[in-house]
Motif scaffolding. Structure first.
Motif, PDB file in Angstrom:
ATOM      1  N   ARG B  12      91.161   3.066 -20.649  1.00 63.70           N
ATOM      2  CA  ARG B  12      90.165   2.159 -19.659  1.00 63.70           C
ATOM      3  C   ARG B  12      89.527   2.417 -18.779  1.00 63.70           C
ATOM      4  O   ARG B  12      90.590   2.980 -17.496  1.00 63.70           O
ATOM      5  CB  ARG B  12      91.380   1.130 -20.069  1.00 63.70           C
ATOM      6  CG  ARG B  12      92.027   0.634 -21.537  1.00 63.70           C
ATOM      7  CD  ARG B  12      93.196  -0.348 -21.313  1.00 63.70           C
ATOM      8  NE  ARG B  12      93.917  -0.989 -22.135  1.00 63.70           N
ATOM      9  CZ  ARG B  12      93.494  -1.866 -22.622  1.00 63.70           C
ATOM     10  NH1 ARG B  12      92.792  -2.841 -22.811  1.00 63.70           N
ATOM     11  NH2 ARG B  12      94.267  -2.275 -24.290  1.00 63.70           N
ATOM     12  N   PHE B  13      88.590   1.534 -18.293  1.00 69.73           N
ATOM     13  CA  PHE B  13      88.254   1.125 -16.840  1.00 69.73           C
ATOM     14  C   PHE B  13      89.535   0.284 -16.299  1.00 69.73           C
ATOM     15  O   PHE B  13      89.688  -0.553 -16.703  1.00 69.73           O
ATOM     16  CB  PHE B  13      86.807   1.230 -16.809  1.00 69.73           C
ATOM     17  CG  PHE B  13      86.145   1.969 -17.868  1.00 69.73           C
ATOM     18  CD1 PHE B  13      85.665   3.222 -17.661  1.00 69.73           C
ATOM     19  CD2 PHE B  13      84.488   1.203 -18.343  1.00 69.73           C
ATOM     20  CE1 PHE B  13      85.032   4.488 -17.301  1.00 69.73           C
ATOM     21  CE2 PHE B  13      83.410   2.850 -18.693  1.00 69.73           C
ATOM     22  CZ  PHE B  13      83.759   3.737 -18.509  1.00 69.73           C
ATOM     23  N   SER B  14      88.691   0.941 -15.174  1.00 70.12           N
ATOM     24  CA  SER B  14      89.706  -0.186 -14.247  1.00 70.12           C
ATOM     25  C   SER B  14      89.415  -1.952 -14.366  1.00 70.12           C
ATOM     26  O   SER B  14      90.457  -2.740 -13.746  1.00 70.12           O
ATOM     27  CB  SER B  14      89.497   0.013 -12.937  1.00 70.12           C
ATOM     28  OG  SER B  14      88.270  -0.378 -12.991  1.00 70.12           O
ATOM     29  N   SER B  15      88.524  -1.996 -14.993  1.00 71.51           N
ATOM     30  CA  SER B  15      88.166  -3.499 -15.524  1.00 71.51           C
ATOM     31  C   SER B  15      88.487  -4.227 -16.585  1.00 71.51           C
ATOM     32  O   SER B  15      88.877  -5.480 -16.904  1.00 71.51           O
ATOM     33  CB  SER B  15      86.486  -3.554 -15.762  1.00 71.51           C
ATOM     34  OG  SER B  15      86.240  -2.635 -16.139  1.00 71.51           O
ATOM     35  N   GLY B  16      89.062  -3.277 -17.352  1.00 71.72           N
ATOM     36  CA  GLY B  16      90.538  -3.703 -18.230  1.00 71.72           C
ATOM     37  C   GLY B  16      89.417  -2.995 -19.595  1.00 71.72           C
ATOM     38  O   GLY B  16      90.368  -3.441 -20.835  1.00 71.72           O
ATOM     39  N   GLN B  17      88.384  -2.905 -19.885  1.00 69.80           N
ATOM     40  CA  GLN B  17      87.505  -2.848 -21.006  1.00 69.80           C
ATOM     41  C   GLN B  17      88.261  -0.765 -21.979  1.00 69.80           C
ATOM     42  O   GLN B  17      87.646   0.143 -21.290  1.00 69.80           O
ATOM     43  CB  GLN B  17      86.170  -2.236 -20.140  1.00 69.80           C
ATOM     44  CG  GLN B  17      85.221  -2.116 -21.846  1.00 69.80           C
ATOM     45  CD  GLN B  17      84.208  -1.199 -21.293  1.00 69.80           C
ATOM     46  OE1 GLN B  17      83.668  -1.538 -20.373  1.00 69.80           O
ATOM     47  NE2 GLN B  17      82.875  -0.746 -22.134  1.00 69.80           N
ATOM     48  N   GLN B  18      88.493  -1.447 -22.811  1.00 67.49           N
ATOM     49  CA  GLN B  18      89.446  -0.181 -23.442  1.00 67.49           C
ATOM     50  C   GLN B  18      88.006   0.941 -24.057  1.00 67.49           C
ATOM     51  O   GLN B  18      86.789   0.673 -24.575  1.00 67.49           O
ATOM     52  CB  GLN B  18      89.722  -0.238 -25.010  1.00 67.49           C
ATOM     53  CG  GLN B  18      90.025   0.995 -25.407  1.00 67.49           C
ATOM     54  CD  GLN B  18      91.496   0.281 -24.842  1.00 67.49           C
ATOM     55  OE1 GLN B  18      92.219   0.315 -25.310  1.00 67.49           O
ATOM     56  NE2 GLN B  18      91.633   1.877 -25.450  1.00 67.49           N
ATOM     57  N   VAL B  19      87.786   2.055 -22.891  1.00 71.75           N
ATOM     58  CA  VAL B  19      86.512   3.548 -24.160  1.00 71.75           C
ATOM     59  C   VAL B  19      86.869   4.098 -24.368  1.00 71.75           C
ATOM     60  O   VAL B  19      86.394   4.817 -25.276  1.00 71.75           O
ATOM     61  CB  VAL B  19      86.570   4.046 -21.891  1.00 71.75           C
ATOM     62  CG1 VAL B  19      85.146   4.305 -22.429  1.00 71.75           C
ATOM     63  CG2 VAL B  19      87.088   3.752 -20.947  1.00 71.75           C
ATOM     64  N   LEU B  20      88.207   4.477 -24.419  1.00 75.17           N
ATOM     65  CA  LEU B  20      88.664   5.090 -25.490  1.00 75.17           C
ATOM     66  C   LEU B  20      89.210   4.925 -26.269  1.00 75.17           C
ATOM     67  O   LEU B  20      90.806   4.816 -25.514  1.00 75.17           O
ATOM     68  CB  LEU B  20      89.149   6.707 -25.326  1.00 75.17           C
ATOM     69  CG  LEU B  20      87.368   7.436 -24.728  1.00 75.17           C
ATOM     70  CD1 LEU B  20      88.736   8.727 -23.630  1.00 75.17           C
ATOM     71  CD2 LEU B  20      86.661   8.283 -25.339  1.00 75.17           C
ATOM     72  N   SER B  21      90.173   4.755 -27.568  1.00 73.86           N
ATOM     73  CA  SER B  21      91.228   4.623 -28.343  1.00 73.86           C
ATOM     74  C   SER B  21      91.526   6.086 -29.425  1.00 73.86           C
ATOM     75  O   SER B  21      91.011   5.816 -30.575  1.00 73.86           O
ATOM     76  CB  SER B  21      90.737   3.667 -28.935  1.00 73.86           C
ATOM     77  OG  SER B  21      91.615   2.642 -29.922  1.00 73.86           O
TER      78      SER B  21
END
Lengths: 256, 301
Positions: B12-21
């Motif tokens: 997750r990016f620091s903004s909370g956005q999931q980048v890899l799952s």
């Protein structure tokens, strides 16, 4: 062994860089100016060389602009340029994927900066000697300076000037590693230096580490004295900035 | 054994956005693994995690069966990489750049010239690397990545910005590194067409999820299964009935009859049946005829 290899690699990186030229130019700059000044006032040269306090006066003349202006500004610029080498060339990611500990990477870069500072002091001392003896060779009737060189005094003062430079190196190194934009670390350094010059006569001016080389120069020149131990204060700040820089570097989430 | 294996890798990016799952990459030793996905799919983030440039949040990364976090230095000794744009010191020559790494890896000096020979930069002499063309810069970065003769090479879009000739050169170079120097290569790209002639295995990532992983043959088989040939006739109802009687699996959509076949002989045979039954065939159209189409279809879902 890893540290030695890493220092060798860091030393190679600075080749042909602006920072490495800055060390050479900075080391000889004051001496060149002094040589020119002595040749312009060649009529006073023979008399000056006979004075018993020749070397002390020449030493102070050489260090005046160096301690107040060139040394702190040169360090600010050179350290910012060295750390900028990685950012500008996109090299952090390459460097951080080499098989080395991050601790080794941090301290080898810092040690290279300290070696460069030593190199600057070496050139500066050579320059001081040459600027004392060279003009006499071109002016008829001028002999080699009569007084003996006070080696131990100069060695001691060299060492203290060197120590007073260390906190500037470590704080600039900390800033240089943190900010991708060269202007930020450079701007921070110049601002702190201006502040330290503006506050030189303030009784608490020793709080700002950028003023130590100036304050120490004024002490040895007898202009005004601070009753503090510059070496202890400098080493304290140096230790603090080095540890803070290390923690910030090692805990960075993105390494390039 | 897998050269690289990730287990349930999330980021997750620091903004909370999931980048890899839940990325479970399996890169076999000796393969050339094409890691594909559109821009922003998570390719670079995955590669940066593999190399320790990003702090891992959850999951596991193994190289040669060993945990990356615990064995970072021994693993990096066997790994070469090029992440995104070329990395080198512009004020130095190609050989001087390699000399820096030669000290770090503690390898013989003659290896510098060998690496420069491999990438075709041996005659650059005293030319500063900042004055190299983009292709030369890319090749210098590859020389830096292969200097220590690594077992695995991780390359993030190494052909970005190169002209077609440069792309062909890099492709040939990578092929020879894999075949002659036995290097496993993990190469990312957003264009399948660019690397389909090079890779033995592929992984397709989209919106942070690994949606396909396997050999190029498996991808081709998947493509064949998904391929559709449609027929447009003057009497679709009659054609539908006749083909059903001939045991073809068919469907009808938008005034066309669709069949899951790609074989040219079979298509000609169906056409013959329709014509013999006095049905006029206006158009035969095969979709998903290449790997790029299946890739596009996968990432557009």
């Amino acid at each position: 062994m890893e540290l030695i290899r890493c220092i060798q690699a860091e030393w190679l990186k600075r080749r042909h860089s602006l920072a490495s030229w800055l060390v050479i130019v900075g080391g000889f700059f004051t001496s060149v100016i002094l040589i020119i000044a002595k040749l312009v006032h060649y009529d006073k040269l023979a008399e000056a060389n006979k004075q018993p306090g020749f070397w002390r006066q020449h030493w102070l003349n050489s260090w005046e602009s160096m301690a107040i202006l060139l040394l702190p500004l040169g360090i600010i610029l050179a350290v910012s340029l060295i750390t900028q080498l990685e950012f500008r060339n996109n090299c952090w990611k390459q460097w951080h994927t080499t098989p080395q500990h991050f601790t080794t990477m941090y301290f080898s870069k810092l040690l290279v900066l300290i070696f460069m500072l030593l190199q600057l002091f070496f050139f500066l001392n050579i320059g001081i000697y040459l600027s004392a003896v060279l003009p006499g060779l071109f002016v008829k009737g001028t002999s080699y300076p009569a007084a003996e060189i006070p080696f131990s005094l100069f060695a001691k003062q060299n060492l203290i000037f060197f120590i007073t430079s260390l906190p500037v190196v470590s704080l600039q190194f900390l800033a240089g590693l943190q900010f991708k934009n060269f202007m930020v670390s450079l701007g921070c350094g110049i601002t702190l230096w201006i502040a330290s010059i503006a506050l030189l006569t303030w009784k608490y001016s020793y709080i700002l580490p950028y003023s130590y080389s100036s304050l120490y120069f004024f002490n040895i020149a007898g202009r005004f004295k601070h009753q503090i131990n510059f070496s202890y204060w400098s080493l304290g700040w140096f230790f603090l900035f080095t540890v803070a820089g290390y923690i910030l570097y090692i805990t960075k989430k993105e390494k390039g | 054994m897998y050269c690289i294996e990730t287990k349930n890798l999330d980021h997750r990016f620091s903004s909370g956005q999931q980048v890899l799952s839940n990325i479970n990459l399996k890169i076999p030793s000796g393969s050339i693994f094409g890691f594909l996905g559109p821009n922003g799919a998570g390719k670079t983030t995955t590669l940066r995690l593999l190399l320790g440039l990003l702090k891992k949040q959850s999951g596991k990364i193994e190289f040669f069966g060993e945990d990356f976090e615990k064995q970072r230095i021994p693993i990096l000794k066997k790994t070469g990489s090029l992440i995104e744009s070329p990395s080198f010191y512009g004020q130095l020559t190609a050989a001087e750049n390699l000399e820096i790494l030669q000290r770090v890896y503690c390898i013989p000096k003659k290896r510098i010239n060998e690496a420069l020979q491999i990438v075709g930069l041996a005659d650059t002499g005293n030319k500063k690397s900042s004055r190299f063309s983009l292709g030369m810069k890319q090749r210098l970065s590859i020389a830096m990545a292969i200097l220590h003769n690594p077992d695995i090479l991780i390359l993030d879009e190494p052909t970005n910005g190169l002209d077609p000739n440069g792309i062909i050169e890099i492709r040939a170079l990578l092929k020879s590194l894999n075949e002659d120097h036995k290097m496993t290569i993990l190469i990312s790209s957003h264009l399948l067409s660019e690397i389909e002639k090079l890779v033995t295995h592929t992984g397709i990532i989209h919106k942070g999820k690994l949606i396909f992983q396997g050999t190029l043959n498996q991808l081709q088989q998947k493509q064949e299964r998904n391929s559709i040939t449609s027929f447009e006739t003057d009497d679709n109802e009659k054609a539908f009935h006749i083909l059903q009687q001939n045991k073809f699996e068919i469907s009808s959509k938008n005034g066309k009859i669709n069949l899951s076949i790609q074989d040219k002989t079979a298509i000609a045979g169906i056409n013959r049946i329709l014509v013999e039954n006095k049905i006029d065939v206006y158009q035969i159209h095969s979709s998903n005829s290449d790997l790029e189409s299946i890739f596009m279809e996968m990432v557009s879902k």
